[in-house]
Scaffold this motif. Structure first.
Motif, PDB file in Angstrom:
ATOM      1  N   LYS A 139       0.838  -1.193   0.000  1.00  0.00           N
ATOM      2  CA  LYS A 139       0.000   0.000   0.000  1.00  0.00           C
ATOM      3  C   LYS A 139       0.876   1.247   0.000  1.00  0.00           C
ATOM      4  N   ALA A 140       0.707   2.074  -1.029  1.00  0.00           N
ATOM      5  CA  ALA A 140       1.395   3.359  -1.133  1.00  0.00           C
ATOM      6  C   ALA A 140       0.353   4.416  -1.469  1.00  0.00           C
ATOM      7  N   SER A 141       0.327   5.495  -0.713  1.00  0.00           N
ATOM      8  CA  SER A 141      -0.768   6.471  -0.833  1.00  0.00           C
ATOM      9  C   SER A 141      -0.329   7.795  -1.447  1.00  0.00           C
ATOM     10  N   GLY A 142       0.801   7.793  -2.156  1.00  0.00           N
ATOM     11  CA  GLY A 142       1.303   9.052  -2.699  1.00  0.00           C
ATOM     12  C   GLY A 142       0.569   9.543  -3.932  1.00  0.00           C
ATOM     13  N   LEU A 143      -0.154   8.675  -4.617  1.00  0.00           N
ATOM     14  CA  LEU A 143      -0.937   9.075  -5.782  1.00  0.00           C
ATOM     15  C   LEU A 143      -2.391   9.300  -5.343  1.00  0.00           C
ATOM     16  N   SER A 144      -3.264   9.557  -6.267  1.00  0.00           N
ATOM     17  CA  SER A 144      -4.649   9.880  -5.897  1.00  0.00           C
ATOM     18  C   SER A 144      -5.428   8.661  -5.431  1.00  0.00           C
ATOM     19  N   LYS A 145      -4.910   7.461  -5.693  1.00  0.00           N
ATOM     20  CA  LYS A 145      -5.475   6.221  -5.176  1.00  0.00           C
ATOM     21  C   LYS A 145      -4.357   5.428  -4.497  1.00  0.00           C
ATOM     22  N   THR A 146      -4.737   4.540  -3.601  1.00  0.00           N
ATOM     23  CA  THR A 146      -3.749   3.659  -2.968  1.00  0.00           C
ATOM     24  C   THR A 146      -3.340   2.570  -3.958  1.00  0.00           C
ATOM     25  N   VAL A 147      -2.045   2.410  -4.133  1.00  0.00           N
ATOM     26  CA  VAL A 147      -1.514   1.445  -5.092  1.00  0.00           C
ATOM     27  C   VAL A 147      -0.427   0.617  -4.400  1.00  0.00           C
ATOM     28  N   SER A 148       0.032  -0.419  -5.074  1.00  0.00           N
ATOM     29  CA  SER A 148       1.254  -1.097  -4.648  1.00  0.00           C
ATOM     30  C   SER A 148       2.417  -0.518  -5.451  1.00  0.00           C
ATOM     31  N   SER A 149       3.626  -0.661  -4.914  1.00  0.00           N
ATOM     32  CA  SER A 149       4.792  -0.109  -5.608  1.00  0.00           C
ATOM     33  C   SER A 149       6.039  -0.863  -5.173  1.00  0.00           C
ATOM     34  N   TYR A 150       7.170  -0.557  -5.793  1.00  0.00           N
ATOM     35  CA  TYR A 150       8.396  -1.283  -5.460  1.00  0.00           C
ATOM     36  C   TYR A 150       9.635  -0.471  -5.839  1.00  0.00           C
ATOM     37  N   VAL A 151      10.726  -0.854  -5.191  1.00  0.00           N
ATOM     38  CA  VAL A 151      12.079  -0.487  -5.613  1.00  0.00           C
ATOM     39  C   VAL A 151      12.796  -1.806  -5.866  1.00  0.00           C
ATOM     40  N   ALA A 183       6.353  15.654  -9.205  1.00  0.00           N
ATOM     41  CA  ALA A 183       7.140  14.823  -8.280  1.00  0.00           C
ATOM     42  C   ALA A 183       8.445  14.347  -8.891  1.00  0.00           C
ATOM     43  N   TRP A 184       8.634  14.583 -10.185  1.00  0.00           N
ATOM     44  CA  TRP A 184       9.846  14.081 -10.832  1.00  0.00           C
ATOM     45  C   TRP A 184      11.111  14.682 -10.229  1.00  0.00           C
TER      46      TRP A 184
END
Length: 357
Positions: free
Chosen positions: A258-270, A299-300
């Motif tokens: 769960k990552a909330s940095g965008l307008s919806k909660t998404v999954s993300s990774y490094v 955000a870039w």
């Protein structure tokens, strides 16, 4: 607090004890015995200073943080049979709680497991006594009380007494400096000496050729959450990367469900990949089309400040490459900046999910 103070504090109380307890210990000890320990210290200092100042892995440090290896000294002592001390000094103490000298004490039979780390610390308030602290593997501090002889000799005697050793150290490697003339008044705010130095990412900076990638041993650990500091996350990540490389694996993924940095909660990774030549590829997920989203261009700048290049026709993620020959402290610094950018932009939460192959 100044950036000098924050760098000085983090260098002696976080970066250095963590490095001494990490996979680079054997290499650092060997270099110190050969009189080259100060070359490692400037790498650790630069990594810490870049993190504290926020200039990024390829930025220019402020003048007060722009030091050389000559600002550091590492001496190897044998105070008693079976014991070794690394006695480390750095740039002058200019403020309260900064360290005049650090001692890493360990048994020759079991160095990393027995290692104890001590610092001689300036008082927080003018007129108060200098203190001795011991810093544990979990980054906690123990207070060992007042030191009356504020000098390298006094510090060595204190540590020997604390360990129950007879103090009669015989130095090897660099000669012992006496930094007291620069540190009698830790509350003086006079300007430090500005010096230039070589970029530690160069393969020739230490005078020893390219820096080898540390060997790793043991299982991959997973103790961090996405709420931990980017420096702590990077420390665990880089040690896991060394372990995986030594085990013959090439890829490592650190995910957030769960990552909330965008307008919806998404999954993300490094994610990371070791190349055959020892370079490390670092990628941060850029494609969120499944959710109908994308990382906004506003955000870039945060990602680019960490050295990440934008996606292109060939590379679909934000990405960067860390060359094989960089100092391990620089590799750590780059990853800390990447995790800081990831946390800032994507706002991941809860436990870090890990996979490797």
């Amino acid at each position: 607090m100044t950036q000098y103070h924050d760098t000085h504090y983090m260098f002696f109380y976080r970066t250095l004890p963590d490095a001494l307890r990490g996979v680079i210990f054997d290499e650092l000890l060997a270099a110190s015995k050969n009189g080259e320990g100060h070359a490692y210290m400037i790498g650790f200092w630069r990594a810490t200073a870049k993190f504290v100042s926020g200039v990024g892995p390829f930025g220019t440090l402020p003048r007060e943080l722009d030091l050389t290896r000559d600002d550091f000294n590492v001496s190897v002592l044998s105070p008693a049979s079976g014991w070794t001390f690394l006695v480390i000094t750095g740039p002058p103490v200019k403020g309260g709680l900064e360290a005049l000298v650090a001692v890493a004490a360990f048994t020759d039979a079991n160095p990393t497991q027995s290692l104890k780390y001590y610092t001689c610390e300036a008082p927080a308030m003018s007129g108060a006594p200098w203190m001795i602290g011991t810093w544990h593997a979990d980054s906690s501090r123990g207070n060992l009380g007042v030191i009356n002889d504020v000098s390298i000799t006094g510090m060595i005697d204190f540590v020997c007494n604390h360990l129950g050793l007879q103090s009669s150290p015989a130095p090897r490697g660099n000669s012992l400096p006496d930094p007291r003339h620069d540190s009698e008044n830790p509350f003086s705010k006079g300007p430090g000496t500005s010096k230039t130095f070589f970029d530690t990412s160069s393969s020739t900076t230490s005078g020893r050729g390219s820096v080898s990638i540390p060997k790793g041993s043991g299982p991959v650990t997973s103790s961090m959450t996405w709420g931990d500091s980017p420096f702590d996350i990077a420390e665990e990540a880089v040690q896991n990367l060394y372990r995986l490389r030594s085990a013959g694996k090439t890829a490592f993924v650190m995910s957030a469900k769960k990552a909330s940095g965008l307008s919806k909660t998404v999954s993300s990774y490094v994610q990371f990949m070791w190349l055959e030549d020892g370079a490390l590829i670092v990628e941060l997920q850029a494609d969120y089309s499944y959710w109908g989203l994308s990382i906004p261009s506003s955000a870039w700048a945060n990602l680019e400040a960490a050295g990440l290049a934008r996606p292109n026709g060939k590379e679909l993620n934000f990405h960067l490459s860390i060359p094989a020959g960089v100092d391990p402290s620089e590799r750590l610094n780059v990853l800390a900046n990447v995790f800081n950018a990831f946390q800032t932009v994507m706002r991941p939460a809860k436990k870090i999910q890990q996979s490797s192959f």
